[in-house]
Design a protein around this motif. Structure first.
Motif, PDB file in Angstrom:
ATOM      1  N   GLN A   1       0.827  -1.199   0.000  1.00  0.00           N
ATOM      2  CA  GLN A   1       0.000   0.000   0.000  1.00  0.00           C
ATOM      3  C   GLN A   1       0.868   1.257   0.000  1.00  0.00           C
ATOM      4  O   GLN A   1       0.610   2.211  -0.746  1.00  0.00           O
ATOM      5  CB  GLN A   1      -0.928   0.008   1.212  1.00  0.00           C
ATOM      6  CG  GLN A   1      -1.789   1.273   1.300  1.00  0.00           C
ATOM      7  CD  GLN A   1      -2.711   1.262   2.503  1.00  0.00           C
ATOM      8  OE1 GLN A   1      -3.264   0.219   2.862  1.00  0.00           O
ATOM      9  NE2 GLN A   1      -2.895   2.412   3.137  1.00  0.00           N
ATOM     10  N   ALA A   2       1.913   1.232   0.828  1.00  0.00           N
ATOM     11  CA  ALA A   2       2.808   2.385   0.893  1.00  0.00           C
ATOM     12  C   ALA A   2       3.478   2.624  -0.458  1.00  0.00           C
ATOM     13  O   ALA A   2       3.557   3.769  -0.931  1.00  0.00           O
ATOM     14  CB  ALA A   2       3.866   2.168   1.975  1.00  0.00           C
TER      15      ALA A   2
ATOM     16  N   TYR B   1      17.238   6.599  10.414  1.00  0.00           N
ATOM     17  CA  TYR B   1      16.498   5.380  10.740  1.00  0.00           C
ATOM     18  C   TYR B   1      15.152   5.770  11.321  1.00  0.00           C
ATOM     19  O   TYR B   1      15.053   6.684  12.151  1.00  0.00           O
ATOM     20  CB  TYR B   1      17.258   4.526  11.754  1.00  0.00           C
ATOM     21  CG  TYR B   1      16.360   3.490  12.426  1.00  0.00           C
ATOM     22  CD1 TYR B   1      15.911   2.375  11.717  1.00  0.00           C
ATOM     23  CD2 TYR B   1      15.937   3.659  13.743  1.00  0.00           C
ATOM     24  CE1 TYR B   1      15.066   1.448  12.304  1.00  0.00           C
ATOM     25  CE2 TYR B   1      15.094   2.732  14.343  1.00  0.00           C
ATOM     26  CZ  TYR B   1      14.659   1.625  13.619  1.00  0.00           C
ATOM     27  OH  TYR B   1      13.812   0.726  14.205  1.00  0.00           O
ATOM     28  N   THR B   2      14.097   5.096  10.893  1.00  0.00           N
ATOM     29  CA  THR B   2      12.754   5.365  11.402  1.00  0.00           C
ATOM     30  C   THR B   2      12.074   4.056  11.745  1.00  0.00           C
ATOM     31  O   THR B   2      12.069   3.112  10.943  1.00  0.00           O
ATOM     32  CB  THR B   2      11.900   6.111  10.358  1.00  0.00           C
ATOM     33  OG1 THR B   2      12.586   7.281   9.925  1.00  0.00           O
ATOM     34  CG2 THR B   2      10.552   6.520  10.954  1.00  0.00           C
ATOM     35  N   SER B   3      11.500   3.995  12.929  1.00  0.00           N
ATOM     36  CA  SER B   3      10.707   2.845  13.329  1.00  0.00           C
ATOM     37  C   SER B   3       9.239   3.140  13.014  1.00  0.00           C
ATOM     38  O   SER B   3       8.709   4.173  13.435  1.00  0.00           O
ATOM     39  CB  SER B   3      10.875   2.581  14.834  1.00  0.00           C
ATOM     40  OG  SER B   3       9.997   1.549  15.255  1.00  0.00           O
ATOM     41  N   VAL B   4       8.603   2.269  12.236  1.00  0.00           N
ATOM     42  CA  VAL B   4       7.204   2.485  11.858  1.00  0.00           C
ATOM     43  C   VAL B   4       6.375   1.272  12.254  1.00  0.00           C
ATOM     44  O   VAL B   4       6.800   0.131  12.070  1.00  0.00           O
ATOM     45  CB  VAL B   4       7.065   2.759  10.342  1.00  0.00           C
ATOM     46  CG1 VAL B   4       7.649   4.100   9.982  1.00  0.00           C
ATOM     47  CG2 VAL B   4       7.716   1.668   9.522  1.00  0.00           C
TER      48      VAL B   4
ATOM     49  N   GLU C   1       0.040   4.283   7.751  1.00  0.00           N
ATOM     50  CA  GLU C   1       0.160   5.692   7.380  1.00  0.00           C
ATOM     51  C   GLU C   1       1.561   6.222   7.649  1.00  0.00           C
ATOM     52  O   GLU C   1       2.106   7.003   6.865  1.00  0.00           O
ATOM     53  CB  GLU C   1      -0.867   6.529   8.148  1.00  0.00           C
ATOM     54  CG  GLU C   1      -2.300   6.316   7.686  1.00  0.00           C
ATOM     55  CD  GLU C   1      -3.269   7.263   8.372  1.00  0.00           C
ATOM     56  OE1 GLU C   1      -2.815   8.087   9.183  1.00  0.00           O
ATOM     57  OE2 GLU C   1      -4.474   7.171   8.082  1.00  0.00           O
ATOM     58  N   GLU C   2       2.173   5.785   8.748  1.00  0.00           N
ATOM     59  CA  GLU C   2       3.533   6.207   9.056  1.00  0.00           C
ATOM     60  C   GLU C   2       4.504   5.727   7.978  1.00  0.00           C
ATOM     61  O   GLU C   2       5.395   6.477   7.560  1.00  0.00           O
ATOM     62  CB  GLU C   2       3.964   5.656  10.417  1.00  0.00           C
ATOM     63  CG  GLU C   2       3.243   6.251  11.594  1.00  0.00           C
ATOM     64  CD  GLU C   2       3.633   5.596  12.916  1.00  0.00           C
ATOM     65  OE1 GLU C   2       3.193   6.083  13.964  1.00  0.00           O
ATOM     66  OE2 GLU C   2       4.379   4.595  12.887  1.00  0.00           O
TER      67      GLU C   2
ATOM     68  N   GLY D   1       6.308  11.018  20.865  1.00  0.00           N
ATOM     69  CA  GLY D   1       6.799   9.681  20.611  1.00  0.00           C
ATOM     70  C   GLY D   1       6.345   9.063  19.319  1.00  0.00           C
ATOM     71  O   GLY D   1       6.737   7.949  18.998  1.00  0.00           O
ATOM     72  N   ARG D   2       5.535   9.769  18.533  1.00  0.00           N
ATOM     73  CA  ARG D   2       5.019   9.195  17.289  1.00  0.00           C
ATOM     74  C   ARG D   2       5.948   9.451  16.097  1.00  0.00           C
ATOM     75  O   ARG D   2       5.752   8.901  15.031  1.00  0.00           O
ATOM     76  CB  ARG D   2       3.636   9.776  16.982  1.00  0.00           C
ATOM     77  CG  ARG D   2       2.569   9.338  17.975  1.00  0.00           C
ATOM     78  CD  ARG D   2       1.208   9.880  17.562  1.00  0.00           C
ATOM     79  NE  ARG D   2       0.804   9.377  16.255  1.00  0.00           N
ATOM     80  CZ  ARG D   2       0.204   8.217  16.060  1.00  0.00           C
ATOM     81  NH1 ARG D   2      -0.039   7.409  17.078  1.00  0.00           N
ATOM     82  NH2 ARG D   2      -0.147   7.843  14.846  1.00  0.00           N
ATOM     83  N   THR D   3       6.931  10.337  16.252  1.00  0.00           N
ATOM     84  CA  THR D   3       7.873  10.599  15.174  1.00  0.00           C
ATOM     85  C   THR D   3       9.298  10.442  15.685  1.00  0.00           C
ATOM     86  O   THR D   3       9.551  10.544  16.887  1.00  0.00           O
ATOM     87  CB  THR D   3       7.698  12.019  14.620  1.00  0.00           C
ATOM     88  OG1 THR D   3       7.916  12.961  15.679  1.00  0.00           O
ATOM     89  CG2 THR D   3       6.303  12.220  14.066  1.00  0.00           C
TER      90      THR D   3
END
Length: 421
Positions: free
Chosen positions: A67-68, A209-212, A216-217, A317-319
């Motif tokens: 989807q992303a 680095y991003t934890s998703v 949507e993130e 904490g969401r980003t």
């Protein structure tokens, strides 16, 4: 009657002129952006068996990734040359040697055919191993050549299963070649080992680095990274902030990187001449697990400690990245020999490390400094601190007032003529 017609025509002409002035404001400048080499991006997707897990918003990790990708492909800028590489997508067996070679280019890097790329993504099914190191080597080769921005975006849900080819060492090897290639990583599982490995890969090349954990993130972050590739190339300059303004490094317009420890203050200095405006912004990346509820503060202070202006932002904490900025216009001076003002920039944060997390080295910090000509036209957004919407509102008020006065005068004239007749 003729007098009234002429007055009405005059009112219409006045309104037309004012409207034209709003629609086509003076001082508009054509875009003179210089042509640059086409930016290249390759999305590297983990299609190993673990991507079947259904723990992202009730669906599988693979479904969230598809989807992303579909949404990002729709929004990819026309100037970006994009490709897609997979790892663990084809071999279903248990032979380690074969499984660790399982990386293939699903869609070649080049002008994007959105329909063709989406069709290729739709065929993917979670299959085999996780050869991150080999996939990164192949992706770097896919992007070889050209002077534009080159970026690899790696999406994975687990550690590399093909050691001893350490993906961190692969990333360091790529960085050591000086090819200007950035690797950004996204982790779909909040696992410490996975996070450490993906963070190491990103840090080696100056990436993020991003934890998703939500669809949507994932879509938003991949889209941001693809869009970033279309931005003009800017090579950050490493700088080390000081504990006090007096010892701080003097910066000019540019992009800078530093590291800031938890709850630390970092100082930098910028000289601002009369008639110039300082524009500064800072981003701090939480490249490890931090406690929720945190903030970043950017202050402009005189050398005597008086605060001029500040910018601040808070997170929950969401980003993984938090940013803020400020603007400081230095007024013109009648003295031609007036000296520049030294402005002290202070960056501080209120991050706190989660239990058991290392606090060193500090978190990546990116500081942008621009010293530009100060606002001197009403069309400048910064003029009087008002945006263009206020100018439009003011113009409409003036038009309404003039129209009302003229209409009232016409009405009185009409009544006077009627009484005379």
């Amino acid at each position: 009657m003729i007098t009234r017609q002429r007055l009405a025509a005059g009112v219409c002409a006045l309104l037309a002129a004012l409207t034209a002035g709003i629609a086509f404001p003076a001082g508009a400048v054509a875009d003179e952006t210089a042509a640059q080499a086409a930016p290249k991006v390759e999305l590297v997707l983990d299609v190993s068996g673990s991507m079947r897990a259904r723990d992202i918003d009730g669906g599988s990790r693979m479904a969230a990734a598809k989807q992303a990708f579909n949404e990002v492909l729709d929004a990819t800028p026309e100037e970006v040359q994009l490709g897609i590489r997979t790892l663990g997508a084809n071999y279903r067996g248990n032979d380690r040697k074969t499984g660790c070679k399982d990386t293939a280019q699903l869609y070649p890097v080049g002008t994007l055919d959105r329909t063709e790329a989406k069709t290729a993504v739709a065929t993917l099914n979670p299959t085999g191993w996780t050869p991150i190191g080999p996939a990164l080597l192949k992706a770097a080769a896919d992007l070889d050549g050209g002077d534009g921005t080159r970026r690899i975006v790696l999406i994975s849900d687990g550690e590399d299963t093909c050691q001893p080819l350490d993906p961190c060492e692969v990333a360091r090897e790529i960085a050591a070649k000086g090819v200007g290639l950035t690797i950004d990583t996204l982790g779909l599982v909040p696992d410490a080992k996975t996070r450490d490995q993906l963070s190491c890969i990103a840090d080696a090349t100056g990436g993020t680095y991003t934890s998703v954990q939500h669809k949507e993130e994932l879509t938003d972050r991949v889209g941001q990274l693809v869009d970033r590739a279309a931005d003009p190339v800017a090579t950050p300059v490493a700088v080390e902030g000081a504990d006090a303004c007096a010892e701080a490094p003097a910066l000019k317009s540019g992009l800078y990187t530093d590291r800031e420890e938890f709850a630390q203050h970092r100082w930098y200095r910028v000289d601002v001449e009369p008639g110039k405006e300082l524009r500064a912004s800072v981003s701090v990346a939480a490249d490890r697990t931090v406690n929720p509820d945190y903030g970043v503060l950017l202050r402009a202070v005189t050398v005597h400690g008086r605060e001029i202006v500040r910018g601040e932002a808070a997170g929950n904490g969401r980003t993984d990245v938090i940013s803020t900025g400020l603007r400081y216009p230095k007024a013109e001076s009648d003295d031609e020999n007036a000296a520049a003002e030294t402005v002290c920039l202070q960056v501080s944060n209120s991050f706190s490390a989660a239990s058991g997390v290392k606090t060193t080295p500090g978190m990546p910090l990116e500081l942008t400094v621009d010293v530009v000509d100060g606002p001197d036209q009403a069309s400048d957004v910064a003029s009087f601190g008002l945006g263009r919407g206020w100018w439009l509102l003011g113009a409409l008020v003036v038009i309404g007032f003039l129209a009302g006065v003229l209409w009232g005068w016409l009405s009185r004239l009409r009544i006077a003529i009627w009484r005379t007749n």
